[in-house]
Design a protein around this motif. Structure first.
Motif, PDB file in Angstrom:
ATOM      1  N   SER A 121      81.831  52.645 -22.750  1.00 24.34           N
ATOM      2  CA  SER A 121      81.865  52.553 -24.213  1.00 24.34           C
ATOM      3  C   SER A 121      82.958  51.594 -24.717  1.00 24.34           C
ATOM      4  N   LYS A 122      83.604  50.923 -23.833  1.00 25.05           N
ATOM      5  CA  LYS A 122      84.690  50.022 -24.207  1.00 25.05           C
ATOM      6  C   LYS A 122      84.163  48.892 -25.096  1.00 25.05           C
ATOM      7  N   THR A 123      84.897  48.588 -26.158  1.00 20.68           N
ATOM      8  CA  THR A 123      84.442  47.540 -27.092  1.00 20.68           C
ATOM      9  C   THR A 123      85.479  46.448 -27.334  1.00 20.68           C
ATOM     10  N   THR A 124      86.689  46.653 -26.848  1.00 21.10           N
ATOM     11  CA  THR A 124      87.758  45.682 -27.110  1.00 21.10           C
ATOM     12  C   THR A 124      87.666  44.508 -26.139  1.00 21.10           C
ATOM     13  N   ILE A 125      87.639  43.300 -26.694  1.00 18.44           N
ATOM     14  CA  ILE A 125      87.620  42.099 -25.859  1.00 18.44           C
ATOM     15  C   ILE A 125      88.949  41.990 -25.121  1.00 18.44           C
ATOM     16  N   SER A 126      88.892  41.676 -23.859  1.00 22.32           N
ATOM     17  CA  SER A 126      90.090  41.594 -23.034  1.00 22.32           C
ATOM     18  C   SER A 126      91.035  40.502 -23.528  1.00 22.32           C
ATOM     19  N   GLY A 127      92.332  40.742 -23.343  1.00 26.78           N
ATOM     20  CA  GLY A 127      93.329  39.724 -23.683  1.00 26.78           C
ATOM     21  C   GLY A 127      93.244  38.514 -22.782  1.00 26.78           C
ATOM     22  N   GLU A 128      92.521  38.648 -21.667  1.00 24.62           N
ATOM     23  CA  GLU A 128      92.315  37.520 -20.756  1.00 24.62           C
ATOM     24  C   GLU A 128      90.814  37.213 -20.663  1.00 24.62           C
ATOM     25  N   PHE A 129      90.207  37.146 -21.852  1.00 25.44           N
ATOM     26  CA  PHE A 129      88.749  37.056 -21.962  1.00 25.44           C
ATOM     27  C   PHE A 129      88.165  35.778 -21.385  1.00 25.44           C
ATOM     28  N   MET A 130      88.999  34.723 -21.219  1.00 23.05           N
ATOM     29  CA  MET A 130      88.461  33.470 -20.674  1.00 23.05           C
ATOM     30  C   MET A 130      87.859  33.677 -19.292  1.00 23.05           C
ATOM     31  N   ASN A 131      88.345  34.686 -18.564  1.00 20.50           N
ATOM     32  CA  ASN A 131      87.753  34.975 -17.257  1.00 20.50           C
ATOM     33  C   ASN A 131      86.297  35.407 -17.392  1.00 20.50           C
ATOM     34  N   GLY A 132      85.982  36.096 -18.500  1.00 19.94           N
ATOM     35  CA  GLY A 132      84.599  36.455 -18.769  1.00 19.94           C
ATOM     36  C   GLY A 132      83.755  35.228 -19.055  1.00 19.94           C
TER      37      GLY A 132
ATOM     38  N   PHE B 271      76.807  37.913 -22.361  1.00 18.56           N
ATOM     39  CA  PHE B 271      78.030  37.136 -22.635  1.00 18.56           C
ATOM     40  C   PHE B 271      79.147  37.980 -23.231  1.00 18.56           C
ATOM     41  N   LEU B 272      78.860  38.702 -24.322  1.00 20.25           N
ATOM     42  CA  LEU B 272      79.925  39.428 -25.032  1.00 20.25           C
ATOM     43  C   LEU B 272      80.586  40.476 -24.139  1.00 20.25           C
ATOM     44  N   LYS B 273      79.793  41.262 -23.439  1.00 24.20           N
ATOM     45  CA  LYS B 273      80.380  42.300 -22.593  1.00 24.20           C
ATOM     46  C   LYS B 273      81.103  41.710 -21.378  1.00 24.20           C
ATOM     47  N   SER B 274      80.742  40.487 -21.015  1.00 25.61           N
ATOM     48  CA  SER B 274      81.479  39.823 -19.932  1.00 25.61           C
ATOM     49  C   SER B 274      82.910  39.525 -20.358  1.00 25.61           C
ATOM     50  N   LEU B 275      83.120  39.356 -21.666  1.00 24.55           N
ATOM     51  CA  LEU B 275      84.467  39.137 -22.187  1.00 24.55           C
ATOM     52  C   LEU B 275      85.259  40.440 -22.249  1.00 24.55           C
ATOM     53  N   ILE B 276      84.573  41.553 -22.281  1.00 20.27           N
ATOM     54  CA  ILE B 276      85.216  42.876 -22.344  1.00 20.27           C
ATOM     55  C   ILE B 276      85.552  43.372 -20.943  1.00 20.27           C
ATOM     56  N   TYR B 277      84.565  43.266 -20.045  1.00 19.35           N
ATOM     57  CA  TYR B 277      84.727  43.805 -18.690  1.00 19.35           C
ATOM     58  C   TYR B 277      85.020  42.674 -17.704  1.00 19.35           C
TER      59      TYR B 277
ATOM     60  N   TYR C  10      81.951  50.577 -15.090  1.00 19.86           N
ATOM     61  CA  TYR C  10      81.419  51.845 -14.585  1.00 19.86           C
ATOM     62  C   TYR C  10      82.303  53.031 -14.952  1.00 19.86           C
ATOM     63  N   SER C  11      83.573  52.772 -15.255  1.00 25.35           N
ATOM     64  CA  SER C  11      84.485  53.871 -15.600  1.00 25.35           C
ATOM     65  C   SER C  11      84.619  54.064 -17.109  1.00 25.35           C
ATOM     66  N   ASN C  12      84.266  53.035 -17.887  1.00 17.55           N
ATOM     67  CA  ASN C  12      84.407  53.128 -19.345  1.00 17.55           C
ATOM     68  C   ASN C  12      83.317  52.295 -20.017  1.00 17.55           C
TER      69      ASN C  12
END
Length: 430
Positions: free
Chosen positions: A112-123, A95-101, A108-110
């Motif tokens: 180590s990314k940890t910041t939740i996306s500004g459009e996280f509802m898509n996750g 769930f959590l990483k779905s909000l990030i990616y 696959y390109s990053n």
């Protein structure tokens, strides 16, 4: 009638939907070939003089299911592949990483990314949708498209209830937007934006009719903003109360000038307050700051024919109603006309932001069924025009279908195959 809140179908507000009847009709439509099921669906509601809430909802659901089934046959390409991969990554990411990616390739390109996306509802939608649809992507496409159409239909239904004799505007409006091929072919291609706007259209329709924002409306509006940052444009419309009534000529001029200046200077103002952070709360500001340099040459050019066919008629209708006939408008009418006027001004003022300009132009499509009923004051002329537009849209959809750049099932299949077969046959090959 000046500045009053007029509700022509208040009796339907508390009417309960008979979901048993809706489900029976859904089963019939899913099994019938569209060349039989569609005429039945449209005729069943078009000939009703006093349609019930159940009949309207049945019509909405059946139309939405048909276009959802067609989208289930779309072969992913372009931007859609990013969304597909993000969907397929759900079991791997949780769930959590779905909000990030929210874009598939990002994982696959990053890694180590940890910041939740500004459009996280898509996750959130991906995570819930993946398990609801059992990982079967065509079914997810159905679910997503169905939600798009239903939200716009329900927003239109609410808004049209404030019009005189709203039956034809409701029915023809739903047909017009659903069969408009340009709207349809972007529902999965730029799915974040179209889903976010569908959510916002539901909110705008509710607010126009009720004249106030309820707690659930604010929650839904916030979901729209965190689905796609472009819908942040509409939040001031919900906060600025004068927009919910007819404005004077001086008020229109001042509002237009101030708004246009704000749009033109928006990227510079955003640049002065933005930061390197790309958190969910700063995402929209950062996107605005970068809008003058964030261009996509394949998408960022407005097409003159679309401007003439879509924007110009709406601008003429809005100009006449707000400038000449403003004293005849109810509050609900004025609100929808005011915000569409401001959207048109936004598009015009974004001449230095071509990609953003094009994306906001795409938002005009969903406003067409809300604005066309104002073309004539005479009810008979209005209804005749709306029927003509609806018929033209149906014919144009099938004429244009195989010219759409994306790949779907063959045209004969979307006419002959039942929606259930379109969904069950796995057309996507990614």
């Amino acid at each position: 009638m000046h500045a009053r809140q007029i509700k022509y179908l208040p009796s339907l507000q508390n009417e309960q939907v008979e979901w048993g009847r809706v489900i029976v009709m859904i089963i019939i439509i899913l099994l019938l070939p569209p060349f039989i099921g569609l005429p039945i669906t449209i005729a069943n509601i078009a000939n009703k003089k006093n349609a019930s809430k159940t009949q309207y909802y049945t019509f909405f659901v059946c139309i939405a299911l048909y276009f959802s089934a067609i989208n289930a046959t779309k072969v992913p390409s372009g931007d859609q592949i990013q969304y597909l991969v993000a969907y397929q990554n759900v079991p791997k990411l949780g769930f959590l990483k779905s909000l990030i990616y929210i874009y598939g390739a990002d994982f696959y390109s990053n890694v180590s990314k940890t910041t939740i996306s500004g459009e996280f509802m898509n996750g959130v939608y991906n995570y819930i949708g993946y398990y609801l649809t059992l990982g079967y992507y065509p079914l997810f496409a159905v679910l997503l498209t169905f939600v798009d159409y239903m939200l716009i239909f329900l927003g239109l239904y609410q808004f049209c209830r404030s019009l005189r004799k709203p039956h034809i505007p409701i029915v023809c409006g739903a047909i017009t937007i659903s069969f408009f091929y340009l709207f349809f072919n972007y529902t999965l291609q730029i799915q974040k934006q179209f889903l976010a706007q569908s959510i916002m259209m539901y909110v705008l329709g509710n607010y126009a009719y009720h004249g106030r924002m309820y707690k659930k409306d604010w929650i839904i509006a916030i979901c729209a903003v965190f689905t796609h940052a472009a819908t942040l444009l509409f939040i001031p419309f919900l906060l600025f109360k004068p927009l919910h009534r007819p404005l004077s000529k001086n008020g229109l001029i001042m509002m237009g000038i101030v708004f246009a200046v704000m749009v033109i200077s928006g990227p510079q103002m955003a640049s002065s307050v933005t930061s390197d952070s790309n958190s969910a709360l700063t995402y929209g500001v950062n996107r605005l700051a970068q809008s003058e340099t964030n261009n996509d040459t394949q998408e960022s050019a407005l097409v003159l024919s679309q401007i003439l066919v879509i924007a110009l008629p709406m601008a003429v209708i809005i100009g006449r109603k707000l400038w000449i006939e403003r004293k005849t408008l109810s509050n609900s009418n004025a609100f929808m006309l005011n915000i569409t006027m401001l959207l048109l001004l936004t598009i015009a003022a974004m001449f230095k932001q071509p990609l953003a300009q094009y994306r906001y132009f795409m938002m005009l499509l969903a406003f067409m069924p809300f604005i066309y009923p104002f073309a004539f004051n005479n009810i008979n002329k209005r209804d005749k025009l709306l029927k003509i537009i609806a018929v033209v849209m149906i014919i144009w959809f099938y004429y244009q279908f195989e010219k759409i750049v994306w790949t779907y099932a063959a045209e004969w299949e979307i006419i002959v195959k039942s929606p259930l077969l379109l969904i069950a046959d796995n057309y996507y090959t990614y």
